[in-house]
Design a protein around this motif. Structure first.
Motif, PDB file in Angstrom:
ATOM      1  N   ARG A  44       1.234  -1.478   0.303  1.00  0.00           N
ATOM      2  CA  ARG A  44      -0.152   0.299  -0.022  1.00  0.00           C
ATOM      3  C   ARG A  44       0.958   1.363   0.469  1.00  0.00           C
ATOM      4  O   ARG A  44       0.870   2.261  -0.483  1.00  0.00           O
ATOM      5  CB  ARG A  44      -1.070   0.173   1.752  1.00  0.00           C
ATOM      6  CG  ARG A  44      -2.525  -1.334   1.110  1.00  0.00           C
ATOM      7  CD  ARG A  44      -2.876  -1.250   2.155  1.00  0.00           C
ATOM      8  NE  ARG A  44      -2.154  -1.710   2.856  1.00  0.00           N
ATOM      9  CZ  ARG A  44      -2.403  -1.200   4.290  1.00  0.00           C
ATOM     10  NH1 ARG A  44      -2.746   0.239   4.816  1.00  0.00           N
ATOM     11  NH2 ARG A  44      -1.650  -1.741   5.527  1.00  0.00           N
ATOM     12  N   TYR A  45       2.178   1.278   0.831  1.00  0.00           N
ATOM     13  CA  TYR A  45       3.149   2.379   0.602  1.00  0.00           C
ATOM     14  C   TYR A  45       3.969   2.690  -0.481  1.00  0.00           C
ATOM     15  O   TYR A  45       3.086   3.853  -1.243  1.00  0.00           O
ATOM     16  CB  TYR A  45       3.910   2.080   1.880  1.00  0.00           C
ATOM     17  CG  TYR A  45       5.039   3.227   1.450  1.00  0.00           C
ATOM     18  CD1 TYR A  45       5.109   4.242   1.901  1.00  0.00           C
ATOM     19  CD2 TYR A  45       6.192   2.769   0.381  1.00  0.00           C
ATOM     20  CE1 TYR A  45       6.026   4.888   2.040  1.00  0.00           C
ATOM     21  CE2 TYR A  45       7.385   3.733   0.337  1.00  0.00           C
ATOM     22  CZ  TYR A  45       7.094   4.998   0.907  1.00  0.00           C
ATOM     23  OH  TYR A  45       7.757   5.957   1.140  1.00  0.00           O
ATOM     24  N   GLN A  46       4.140   1.140  -0.927  1.00  0.00           N
ATOM     25  CA  GLN A  46       4.481   0.910  -2.407  1.00  0.00           C
ATOM     26  C   GLN A  46       3.507   1.659  -4.148  1.00  0.00           C
ATOM     27  O   GLN A  46       3.948   2.393  -4.746  1.00  0.00           O
ATOM     28  CB  GLN A  46       4.818  -0.086  -2.940  1.00  0.00           C
ATOM     29  CG  GLN A  46       5.474   0.253  -4.103  1.00  0.00           C
ATOM     30  CD  GLN A  46       7.384   1.143  -4.469  1.00  0.00           C
ATOM     31  OE1 GLN A  46       7.934   0.721  -3.145  1.00  0.00           O
ATOM     32  NE2 GLN A  46       7.453   1.904  -4.975  1.00  0.00           N
ATOM     33  N   MET A  47       2.201   1.550  -3.277  1.00  0.00           N
ATOM     34  CA  MET A  47       1.155   2.343  -4.047  1.00  0.00           C
ATOM     35  C   MET A  47       1.110   3.961  -4.506  1.00  0.00           C
ATOM     36  O   MET A  47       0.777   4.547  -5.169  1.00  0.00           O
ATOM     37  CB  MET A  47      -0.443   1.282  -4.378  1.00  0.00           C
ATOM     38  CG  MET A  47      -0.200   0.766  -5.300  1.00  0.00           C
ATOM     39  SD  MET A  47      -1.873  -0.393  -5.218  1.00  0.00           S
ATOM     40  CE  MET A  47      -1.909  -1.358  -3.608  1.00  0.00           C
ATOM     41  N   VAL A  48       0.950   4.308  -2.736  1.00  0.00           N
ATOM     42  CA  VAL A  48       0.863   5.631  -3.092  1.00  0.00           C
ATOM     43  C   VAL A  48       2.196   6.604  -3.739  1.00  0.00           C
ATOM     44  O   VAL A  48       1.605   7.691  -4.283  1.00  0.00           O
ATOM     45  CB  VAL A  48       0.870   6.140  -1.146  1.00  0.00           C
ATOM     46  CG1 VAL A  48       1.155   7.543  -1.068  1.00  0.00           C
ATOM     47  CG2 VAL A  48      -0.973   5.519  -0.893  1.00  0.00           C
ATOM     48  N   PHE A  49       2.782   5.938  -2.804  1.00  0.00           N
ATOM     49  CA  PHE A  49       4.193   6.177  -3.738  1.00  0.00           C
ATOM     50  C   PHE A  49       4.229   6.375  -4.896  1.00  0.00           C
ATOM     51  O   PHE A  49       4.868   7.657  -5.070  1.00  0.00           O
ATOM     52  CB  PHE A  49       6.066   4.998  -3.106  1.00  0.00           C
ATOM     53  CG  PHE A  49       7.337   5.444  -3.548  1.00  0.00           C
ATOM     54  CD1 PHE A  49       7.695   7.078  -2.890  1.00  0.00           C
ATOM     55  CD2 PHE A  49       7.888   5.403  -4.658  1.00  0.00           C
ATOM     56  CE1 PHE A  49       9.114   7.621  -2.819  1.00  0.00           C
ATOM     57  CE2 PHE A  49       8.804   6.203  -5.398  1.00  0.00           C
ATOM     58  CZ  PHE A  49       9.319   6.582  -4.656  1.00  0.00           C
ATOM     59  N   GLU A  50       4.106   5.404  -6.044  1.00  0.00           N
ATOM     60  CA  GLU A  50       4.357   5.402  -7.521  1.00  0.00           C
ATOM     61  C   GLU A  50       2.702   6.536  -7.669  1.00  0.00           C
ATOM     62  O   GLU A  50       3.301   7.245  -8.982  1.00  0.00           O
ATOM     63  CB  GLU A  50       3.593   4.046  -7.783  1.00  0.00           C
ATOM     64  CG  GLU A  50       4.604   2.783  -6.907  1.00  0.00           C
ATOM     65  CD  GLU A  50       5.621   2.897  -8.127  1.00  0.00           C
ATOM     66  OE1 GLU A  50       5.717   2.918  -9.520  1.00  0.00           O
ATOM     67  OE2 GLU A  50       6.753   2.149  -7.851  1.00  0.00           O
ATOM     68  N   ALA A  51       1.562   6.231  -7.451  1.00  0.00           N
ATOM     69  CA  ALA A  51       0.553   7.675  -7.495  1.00  0.00           C
ATOM     70  C   ALA A  51       0.911   9.151  -7.226  1.00  0.00           C
ATOM     71  O   ALA A  51       0.764   9.804  -8.100  1.00  0.00           O
ATOM     72  CB  ALA A  51      -0.607   7.482  -6.633  1.00  0.00           C
TER      73      ALA A  51
END
Length: 195
Positions: free
Chosen positions: A57-64
């Motif tokens: 979930r952190y990675q998806m926010v980071f990417e977004a």
């Protein structure tokens, strides 16, 4: 110079365009310098099957938020004892970042309705400002919060997109791609999440 940070708490499971629109609106149309997405960790006491691991979930926010320099992803709550309360996070952030940062809360109007039930909500209000964005929801906000000097209503777009809806429809085989930042869609698709 004091940096004013809006804290946007959530599981972001997954982060979607509605989250980005709200966060970007808050940072562009208020006096906030940055908005931090504070990803709520999975509670060891109530493991939900549908909740992805913290790092995904952190990675998806980071990417977004790659293309939004005023938006940041924060895993600050991952290291705090569970169950955690917002007041603990605010105290921890104050200790970690010292006097150069002022931390404010971002919340939807729906959360403000139940704010009086939060642990140490009086201390939160005494020491932090709250920026409220509109939601389509029933129920009344308590009078004491309607004209409180530390609660600001920001006329942000009303977003009726939910992560729950996205997960459910994705699992059902519907195309939810337009509801997600492109990088989040790619990550989700590659990892085969929420199928």
């Amino acid at each position: 110079m004091l940096k004013k940070i809006g804290l946007y708490f959530g599981t972001f499971n997954p982060v979607h365009v509605g989250h980005l629109i709200i966060a970007n609106h808050m940072v562009e149309f208020s006096d906030l310098d940055e908005v931090w997405f504070v990803i709520t960790p999975q509670s060891p006491f109530k493991a939900k099957k549908s909740l992805l691991d913290n790092h995904h979930r952190y990675q998806m926010v980071f990417e977004a938020i790659q293309d939004y320099p005023k938006l940041k992803a924060s895993k600050i709550e991952f290291d705090l004892p569970q169950p955690n309360y917002t007041i603990n996070t605010l105290v921890h952030l104050g200790e970690k970042y010292g006097s150069g940062h002022e931390f404010c809360l971002l919340m939807g109007e729906d959360n403000l309705k139940g704010f009086h039930k939060w642990k140490n909500y009086e201390a939160i209000l005494e020491n932090h400002e709250i920026y409220v964005y509109p939601r389509v929801s029933e129920g009344k906000v308590e009078n004491r919060f309607k004209s409180h000097p530390k609660i600001y209503r920001i006329d942000a777009p009303i977003m009726e997109i939910s992560s729950t809806f996205i997960r459910k429809q994705h699992k059902a085989g519907k195309n939810v791609r337009p509801l997600l930042p492109e990088a989040v869609w790619r990550y989700m698709d590659e990892m085969n999440f929420y199928r």
